[in-house]
Design an enzyme around this catalytic site. Structure first.
Site, PDB file in Angstrom:
ATOM      1  CE  LYS A 132      -4.145  -1.817  -0.053  1.00  0.00           C
ATOM      2  NZ  LYS A 132      -5.101  -1.875   1.051  1.00  0.00           N
TER       3      LYS A 132
ATOM      4  NE  ARG B 104      -7.295  -9.133  -1.331  1.00  0.00           N
ATOM      5  CZ  ARG B 104      -6.921  -8.201  -2.199  1.00  0.00           C
ATOM      6  NH1 ARG B 104      -6.154  -7.202  -1.790  1.00  0.00           N
ATOM      7  NH2 ARG B 104      -7.324  -8.249  -3.465  1.00  0.00           N
TER       8      ARG B 104
END
Length: 345
Positions: free
Chosen positions: A287, A322
């Protein structure tokens, strides 16, 4: 006097089991204190750290959800960490730039992830990066269904990453075993009923806004508690629709409508989400916040930062992780668990 809402956040998490401690979600970490937070109708929050035996009777139900073991999710044990591998069948993914847009490559990579030891392979056909435009349902199905059919036929436990009911329905027919919805079943008026009737487990994620708008000045009164309230409301709606709590997992949505400070606070306070009584999925892989912390990095250069968030999540009781980088995640977990379990306590 304004009515207050009670929240409990485990404090001083430890692998040890000191007297008076309780296990966190039935896992290997325990706690003997909680931060008791009281939020009034104006949003003001009062926090204090207390031993468990001083929390009061009104905290008993919340404490029970916080400590009770989680049932297996889609057949996967939730007492230890599991990995969900990401397969983006898109031309415009933020993380891999369309490396798996071809079905053949997506299938091959999904099979490799499964053989490496992941518990889930998450297949998605629409990019949800900031600013991404929606994809028509038929195009999304064209992308994901061949991949889901081949992977499920090979015995892979596939989750479909979609918020469109028609895509979910087609994915279920193709063999998907889990629904992963970034809108927590709010993005399509038919998705709640579809999931209820399917009998499949579902992952409910928090997102402020939509991918097109979510990073335009996101704001919260208290980021962890606001997201907790949203997820609790969505769980209640699922229960009303006939989706049992044992079929529900939650994802606080790191990076989806959050600033850098929001993401860091959310990661630090992940353990509060165990009060929902559901397994937690953490999706922080590659991210942007990692690049914001560590200098300008391309998504593929954020692997070390991703593994740091994985460990932060696991030490706060997160059950599912994830990730794009499956081999590195599995190695990180195995080494960490070996170190943690090396000495009998």
């Amino acid at each position: 006097m304004a009515q207050c809402r009670l929240y409990l956040e485990p404090d001083c998490l430890s692998r040890q089991l000191p007297p008076g401690s309780r296990p966190l979600a039935g896992g290997p970490y325990s706690f003997s204190r909680c931060i008791r937070a009281l939020r009034d109708e104006r949003g003001a929050v009062l926090r204090e750290s207390l031993p468990l035996d001083e929390l009061g009777d009104e905290a008993a139900g919340v404490l029970e959800r916080l400590t009770a073991p989680r049932a297996p999710f889609a057949g996967v044990d939730m007492t230890g960490p599991s990995v969900m591998g990401i397969v983006n069948v898109t031309p415009d993914s933020f993380s891999d730039g369309g490396e798996r847009y071809a079905a053949e490559q997506a299938i091959a990579d999904g099979l490799a992830m499964w053989e490496a030891g992941v518990a889930f392979v998450d297949v998605g056909g629409e990019s949800t990066r900031p600013g991404a435009e929606p994809v028509p349902d038929e195009e999304e199905k064209r992308r994901v269904l061949p991949v889901i059919r081949e992977l499920s036929a090979a015995g892979v436990r596939v989750s479909i990453d979609s918020y469109h009911a028609s895509v979910m329905e087609a994915a279920i027919e193709a063999g998907a075993a889990v629904i992963n919805d970034i809108t927590a079943l709010t993005g399509d008026p038919h998705s709640l009923e579809l999931v209820a009737e399917s009998g499949l487990p579902v992952i409910l994620m928090h997102m402020q806004g939509r991918p097109q708008t979510m990073q335009k000045s996101p704001s919260y009164e208290d980021v962890a508690l606001d997201i907790l309230d949203f997820l609790e409301q969505r769980i209640e709606r699922c229960l009303e629709a006939g989706i049992e709590r044992e079929r529900i997992a939650v994802d606080p949505g790191v990076g989806f409508g959050k600033t850098l400070d929001h993401n860091l606070e959310l990661l630090n306070r992940l353990s509060v989400f165990h009060t929902l009584g559901c397994p937690i999925l953490l999706g922080a892989s590659r991210k942007t916040f990692i690049s914001q912390l560590c200098g300008k990095l391309e998504p593929g250069e954020r692997v070390s930062g991703t593994m740091a968030t994985l460990l932060a999540g696991w030490t706060r009781g997160v059950q599912m992780h994830r990730v794009h980088d499956v081999a590195q995640a599995l190695q990180t977990i195995r080494v960490w668990q070996a170190i943690e379990g090396a000495v009998e306590r």
